[in-house]
Motif scaffolding. Structure first.
Motif, short mmCIF file in Angstrom:
data_model
loop_
_atom_site.label_atom_id
_atom_site.label_comp_id
_atom_site.label_asym_id
_atom_site.label_seq_id
_atom_site.Cartn_x
_atom_site.Cartn_y
_atom_site.Cartn_z
N MET A 1 69.18 90.73 1.27
CA MET A 1 69.86 91.74 0.45
C MET A 1 69.14 91.88 -0.90
O MET A 1 68.84 90.88 -1.54
CB MET A 1 71.32 91.34 0.23
CG MET A 1 72.10 92.26 -0.68
SD MET A 1 72.25 93.95 -0.08
CE MET A 1 73.18 93.68 1.44
N ASP A 2 68.87 93.10 -1.29
CA ASP A 2 68.28 93.35 -2.60
C ASP A 2 69.39 93.42 -3.65
O ASP A 2 70.53 93.80 -3.35
CB ASP A 2 67.51 94.67 -2.59
CG ASP A 2 66.27 94.61 -1.71
OD1 ASP A 2 65.71 93.51 -1.57
OD2 ASP A 2 65.87 95.66 -1.17
N PHE A 3 69.03 93.06 -4.88
CA PHE A 3 69.98 93.10 -5.99
C PHE A 3 69.39 93.93 -7.12
O PHE A 3 68.17 94.09 -7.23
CB PHE A 3 70.30 91.68 -6.48
CG PHE A 3 71.04 90.85 -5.47
CD1 PHE A 3 72.42 90.77 -5.48
CD2 PHE A 3 70.35 90.14 -4.49
CE1 PHE A 3 73.11 90.02 -4.55
CE2 PHE A 3 71.01 89.39 -3.54
CZ PHE A 3 72.40 89.34 -3.58
N LYS B 1 73.85 91.15 -12.16
CA LYS B 1 73.16 91.52 -10.92
C LYS B 1 74.16 91.75 -9.81
O LYS B 1 75.04 90.91 -9.56
CB LYS B 1 72.16 90.44 -10.52
CG LYS B 1 70.94 90.38 -11.41
CD LYS B 1 69.88 89.47 -10.82
CE LYS B 1 68.61 89.51 -11.66
NZ LYS B 1 67.53 88.66 -11.07
N SER C 1 74.62 93.50 -5.64
CA SER C 1 73.93 93.89 -4.41
C SER C 1 73.81 95.41 -4.33
O SER C 1 74.59 96.15 -4.91
CB SER C 1 74.70 93.36 -3.20
OG SER C 1 76.08 93.69 -3.27
N ARG C 2 72.81 95.89 -3.58
CA ARG C 2 72.56 97.33 -3.44
C ARG C 2 73.60 98.01 -2.58
O ARG C 2 73.62 99.25 -2.48
CB ARG C 2 71.18 97.60 -2.86
CG ARG C 2 70.00 97.30 -3.73
CD ARG C 2 69.99 98.00 -5.09
NE ARG C 2 70.34 99.40 -5.11
CZ ARG C 2 69.52 100.42 -4.86
NH1 ARG C 2 68.26 100.18 -4.51
NH2 ARG C 2 69.92 101.66 -4.98
N CYS D 1 77.88 98.07 -2.11
CA CYS D 1 79.16 97.63 -2.66
C CYS D 1 80.21 97.74 -1.55
O CYS D 1 80.36 98.79 -0.94
CB CYS D 1 79.54 98.52 -3.84
SG CYS D 1 81.14 98.10 -4.58
N GLY E 1 74.82 88.79 2.09
CA GLY E 1 74.31 88.84 0.74
C GLY E 1 74.98 89.87 -0.15
O GLY E 1 74.55 90.08 -1.29
N ILE E 2 76.04 90.52 0.31
CA ILE E 2 76.76 91.48 -0.52
C ILE E 2 77.67 90.71 -1.47
O ILE E 2 78.53 89.94 -1.04
CB ILE E 2 77.60 92.45 0.35
CG1 ILE E 2 76.70 93.23 1.31
CG2 ILE E 2 78.40 93.41 -0.53
CD1 ILE E 2 77.46 94.09 2.30
N ASN E 3 77.47 90.91 -2.77
CA ASN E 3 78.28 90.18 -3.75
C ASN E 3 79.20 91.11 -4.55
O ASN E 3 79.98 90.63 -5.38
CB ASN E 3 77.40 89.38 -4.70
CG ASN E 3 76.72 90.25 -5.76
OD1 ASN E 3 76.46 91.44 -5.54
ND2 ASN E 3 76.40 89.66 -6.90
N ALA F 1 74.67 101.14 -6.48
CA ALA F 1 75.06 100.71 -5.14
C ALA F 1 76.10 101.68 -4.59
O ALA F 1 77.14 101.89 -5.24
CB ALA F 1 75.63 99.30 -5.17
N GLU G 1 74.55 97.96 6.80
CA GLU G 1 73.45 97.08 6.42
C GLU G 1 72.11 97.62 6.93
O GLU G 1 71.07 97.42 6.29
CB GLU G 1 73.70 95.68 6.97
CG GLU G 1 72.68 94.65 6.53
CD GLU G 1 72.86 93.31 7.20
OE1 GLU G 1 72.45 92.29 6.61
OE2 GLU G 1 73.42 93.26 8.32
#
Length: 320
Positions: free
Chosen positions: A1-3, A12, A14-15, A17, A43-45, A274, A289
């Motif tokens: 996951m990119d941030f 920061k 995640s890209r 939401c 990896g979604i935060n 995001a 994803e």
């Protein structure tokens, strides 16, 4: 996951939401908890909710579902950048139960924290502009909340560009950080925010958080599936059929699902932090994803703009 950074902040996110509006009305609590766990696994935060979510007559239920998920421990709260919203009437038209008065903000924030079983909100968003409450009153209430440690950052939702400017001017006079994000309806089919909201957000350092990035499902591959749709959605499909035919044909040519292309386009927009995905099921989470792996070149982006013409930023789109 990119941030990426949320607007001009050091936070920061995640890209993608994870939106929770379906939790309660359409997704059971057990399934909602499983989806949120899977979001962390992917990896979604960044998770978004609102005090008014939960279904008709059940305002607050979605926050309660999230709160019971946090209560399970295991670092769930610590791993989550939690965004919720305030504005809607939470007490059946009783005075001061909604909107953005200092009293409403104080009461509704405390109620959200109780439902969410947490002592702070990372991003507290105004669900709509309140034309009857002065910005000095709104910002004073948020300054108190920030000082108390109950709110870290503040965002807006469904604001016009001039509302953002108005809010930031008032915040600057108080030496307050002000808004750091704007949550707007934005998709290939709905691009009005390109006129003034996005330019304002970029000027003031707000991250754009698009909601309904698949235009209510219209960009998810709907042709041939009109039967069984609600009348309103079936009518929308027919109204946009020529564009949707071109879009779905292009997606097939690119070798991707239409929904993946639509999300990839949103992710390619420079102002976007995001997009909000609102999965009802685990399969829908997995599908969202996939969009992160779709890379659209300039030719593909150009063809999408031809199918769904956007706007030049103000004033070029309506003045020389």
């Amino acid at each position: 996951m990119d941030f990426t950074q949320l607007g001009r902040t050091g936070l920061k996110v995640s890209r993608l939401c994870l939106g929770t509006m379906n939790f309660g009305p359409h997704t059971s609590e057990a399934d909602a908890h499983a989806i949120m766990d899977a979001g962390h696994d992917k990896g979604i935060n960044f998770y978004d909710t609102a005090n008014g979510y939960g279904g008709q007559g059940h305002n607050g239920r979605t926050e309660e579902i999230i709160g019971r998920w946090f209560a399970q421990g295991g670092g769930r709260r610590e791993k989550t950048v939690l965004a919720t919203k305030v504005y809607g009437d939470m007490a059946n038209n009783w005075p001061n139960s909604g909107r953005l008065s200092a009293l409403s903000i104080r009461r509704n924030l405390d109620a959200s924290l109780k439902r969410l079983q947490t002592d702070y909100v990372d991003l507290y968003q105004f669900h709509h502009v309140d034309r009857n409450t002065p910005w000095d009153e709104i910002w004073q209430a948020l300054e108190v909340a920030v000082t108390q440690g109950k709110v870290l950052y503040v965002g807006s939702s469904n604001f016009a560009g001039w509302h953002i400017a108005q809010a930031q001017a008032a915040a600057e006079q108080r030496n307050f950080l002000g808004l750091v994000s704007e949550q707007s309806k934005y998709s290939l089919l709905t691009r009005a925010i390109e006129l003034e909201v996005i330019p304002a957000a970029e000027h003031y350092g707000l991250g754009i958080i698009p909601w309904s990035p698949l235009a209510g499902g219209l960009l998810g591959g709907v042709l041939g599936k009109v039967e069984g749709k609600r009348r309103q959605q079936a009518e929308a499909i027919e109204r946009h059929r020529p564009q949707l035919e071109q879009f779905e044909s292009l997606a097939a040519e690119l070798g991707h699902q239409p929904g993946d292309v639509a999300l990839a386009w949103i992710l390619a927009q420079p102002a976007v932090t995001a997009p909000i995905i609102g999965p009802r099921t685990m399969d829908q989470l997995d599908a969202a994803e996939r969009a992160l792996e779709v890379k659209l070149d300039d030719k593909a982006l150009g063809r999408l703009d031809e199918i769904f013409p956007g706007h030049k930023t103000a004033p070029e789109d309506y003045a020389w």
